[in-house]
Scaffold this motif. Structure first.
Motif, short mmCIF file in Angstrom:
data_model
loop_
_atom_site.label_atom_id
_atom_site.label_comp_id
_atom_site.label_asym_id
_atom_site.label_seq_id
_atom_site.Cartn_x
_atom_site.Cartn_y
_atom_site.Cartn_z
N LEU A 218 0.86 -1.07 -0.01
CA LEU A 218 0.04 -0.08 -0.02
C LEU A 218 0.98 1.01 0.05
N ASP A 219 0.62 1.98 -0.96
CA ASP A 219 1.47 3.53 -1.19
C ASP A 219 0.79 4.40 -0.25
N SER A 220 1.27 4.85 0.75
CA SER A 220 0.51 5.72 1.60
C SER A 220 0.32 6.98 1.29
N LEU A 221 1.10 7.57 0.07
CA LEU A 221 1.15 8.87 -0.41
C LEU A 221 1.26 9.94 0.73
N THR A 222 2.05 9.69 1.67
CA THR A 222 2.61 10.39 2.74
C THR A 222 3.58 9.83 3.55
N GLY A 223 3.60 10.35 4.78
CA GLY A 223 4.73 9.96 5.67
C GLY A 223 4.49 10.60 6.94
N SER A 224 5.41 10.27 8.04
CA SER A 224 5.44 10.98 9.21
C SER A 224 3.86 10.40 9.96
N TYR A 225 3.30 11.47 10.74
CA TYR A 225 2.24 10.76 11.58
C TYR A 225 1.12 10.22 10.71
N PRO A 226 0.81 10.83 9.46
CA PRO A 226 -0.33 10.09 8.70
C PRO A 226 0.12 8.64 8.08
N LEU A 227 1.38 8.38 7.93
CA LEU A 227 1.79 6.83 7.66
C LEU A 227 1.52 6.15 8.98
N SER A 228 2.04 6.71 10.32
CA SER A 228 1.72 5.89 11.28
C SER A 228 0.30 5.61 11.66
N PHE A 229 -0.41 6.44 11.27
CA PHE A 229 -1.97 6.27 11.38
C PHE A 229 -2.61 5.20 10.75
N LEU A 230 -2.26 5.21 9.31
CA LEU A 230 -2.73 4.38 8.45
C LEU A 230 -2.18 2.85 9.04
N ILE A 231 -0.94 2.65 9.29
CA ILE A 231 -0.26 1.47 9.92
C ILE A 231 -1.34 0.92 11.08
N LYS A 232 -1.46 1.98 12.25
CA LYS A 232 -2.35 1.44 13.29
C LYS A 232 -3.58 1.32 13.17
N LYS A 233 -4.34 1.85 12.05
CA LYS A 233 -5.71 1.60 11.55
C LYS A 233 -5.76 0.30 11.10
N GLY A 234 -4.78 -0.05 10.11
CA GLY A 234 -4.76 -1.35 9.51
C GLY A 234 -4.73 -2.44 10.41
N ILE A 235 -3.83 -2.47 11.23
CA ILE A 235 -3.80 -3.52 12.51
C ILE A 235 -5.26 -3.56 13.20
N GLU A 236 -5.65 -2.27 13.52
CA GLU A 236 -6.98 -2.47 13.98
C GLU A 236 -8.11 -3.22 13.46
N LEU A 237 -8.27 -2.88 12.00
CA LEU A 237 -9.06 -3.51 11.15
C LEU A 237 -8.96 -5.04 11.12
N VAL A 238 -7.41 -5.25 11.07
CA VAL A 238 -7.39 -6.80 10.90
C VAL A 238 -7.50 -7.37 12.14
N GLU A 239 -7.44 -6.97 13.17
CA GLU A 239 -7.75 -7.44 14.62
C GLU A 239 -9.28 -7.73 14.58
N LYS A 240 -9.87 -6.58 14.12
CA LYS A 240 -11.60 -6.80 14.23
C LYS A 240 -12.03 -8.03 13.24
N GLY A 241 -11.07 -8.46 12.45
CA GLY A 241 -11.62 -9.53 11.54
C GLY A 241 -12.13 -9.14 10.33
N LEU A 242 -11.59 -8.13 9.56
CA LEU A 242 -12.10 -7.59 8.27
C LEU A 242 -11.29 -8.52 7.37
N GLU A 243 -11.67 -8.68 6.20
CA GLU A 243 -11.04 -9.40 5.03
C GLU A 243 -9.99 -8.24 4.44
N ILE A 244 -8.83 -8.86 3.98
CA ILE A 244 -7.88 -8.16 3.68
C ILE A 244 -8.27 -7.08 2.53
N ASN A 245 -8.99 -7.36 1.56
CA ASN A 245 -9.83 -6.45 0.56
C ASN A 245 -10.38 -5.09 1.16
N GLU A 246 -11.05 -5.54 2.30
CA GLU A 246 -11.80 -4.32 2.98
C GLU A 246 -10.85 -3.66 3.57
#
Length: 282
Positions: free
Chosen positions: A116-144
């Motif tokens: 996944l190309d974040s198109l950003t860096g710094s705080y927004p990049l860390s946000f996307l990573i944390k959000k992704g981990i959160e969504l996976v832990e909730k059981g969402l499929e990878i495409n979602e």
């Protein structure tokens, strides 16, 4: 997907804390800092603070370079033995070749990778990573998960105000004449990481007006969206960063704040003392 063993991969532009990295088994590939043609692995051979201290004291040539292909090849060769696949979220491909190198290395060793190309860096990049981990832990499929993260990219904000134009001049981002005029008239350019690239969003006359500009843009986003957290980023100028954080807390008491050192990829161009504000709207 719930039973799949997933590796999370990123780079040092994400500015993740050591605690978070260890807790979530994230694999962070360092970018390289180059000072007078001598290369240092960021966070391993040199910290961001050390980098900015050297920039402040030395009249040296400061550059950055992406990780070597071999760094990713070695990593993915090991991950292939222990994980079903990896999710790699890297700094904007328009600002660094890290994303492309990561994808190439995974293909070379036949490691299944969801990039996944974040198109950003710094705080927004860390946000996307944390959000992704959160969504996976909730059981969402990878495409979602990928769809939601891709949707959030356009709502990331990272605005930077250089303390002066010296480093922008050295890096070739502005001409000597522009730097002199900006200095004479105390002009402050406001830079943004937007659509994956760096842009000058506005020019104001004083730092006070620059700070007001940052605050007003956060207010605009709050008119139609929700912002839970904002990051005050700084290039080794904690005192001014704390002052900005205090203003954000007073103006937006419901928004959590975090102080974060500016990634050196940006700092190489904007220089020591750069101050900024970043958030992601949901």
């Amino acid at each position: 997907m719930n039973n799949a063993k997933i590796a999370w991969i990123t780079d040092t532009t994400a500015s993740l804390s050591e605690e978070f990295i260890k807790k979530n088994n994230i694999y962070v590939v360092p970018l390289n800092i180059v000072i007078n043609q001598e290369s240092y692995k960021e966070t391993i051979d040199i910290t961001q603070k050390e980098f900015y201290e050297r920039m402040r004291k030395e009249d040296s040539k400061f550059q950055t370079s992406q990780p070597a292909l071999g760094d990713f090849v070695n990593l993915y060769s090991k991950l292939k033995e222990d994980y079903d696949f990896g999710i790699a979220i890297h700094a904007s491909s328009l600002l660094s070749g890290t994303f492309q190198t990561s994808v190439m290395a995974a293909e070379m060793v036949d490691f299944k990778l969801v990039p996944l190309d974040s198109l950003t860096g710094s705080y927004p990049l860390s946000f996307l990573i944390k959000k992704g981990i959160e969504l996976v832990e909730k059981g969402l499929e990878i495409n979602e998960v990928v769809a939601q993260l891709n949707g959030l990219r356009e709502h990331t904000r990272l605005f930077l105000v250089p303390s002066n134009l010296d480093q922008l001049k050295k890096s070739g981002r502005v001409s000597g004449g522009q730097a002199i005029l900006a200095s004479l008239f105390n002009i402050k350019p406001i830079l943004a990481i937007e659509d994956g690239g760096a842009k000058i969003k506005d020019k104001v006359r004083t730092e006070k007006k620059a700070i007001a500009w940052l605050i007003n843009n956060l207010k605009k986003d709050l008119e139609t969206k929700s912002v839970k957290k904002a990051a005050i980023v700084h290039a080794n100028d904690l005192e001014r960063a704390v002052q900005l954080e205090k203003l954000v807390n007073e103006t937006f008491p419901d928004i959590e704040t975090e102080l974060m050192m500016l990634i050196t990829v940006a700092g190489v161009h904007t220089g020591v003392g750069t101050l900024g504000l970043s958030w992601v709207s949901e």
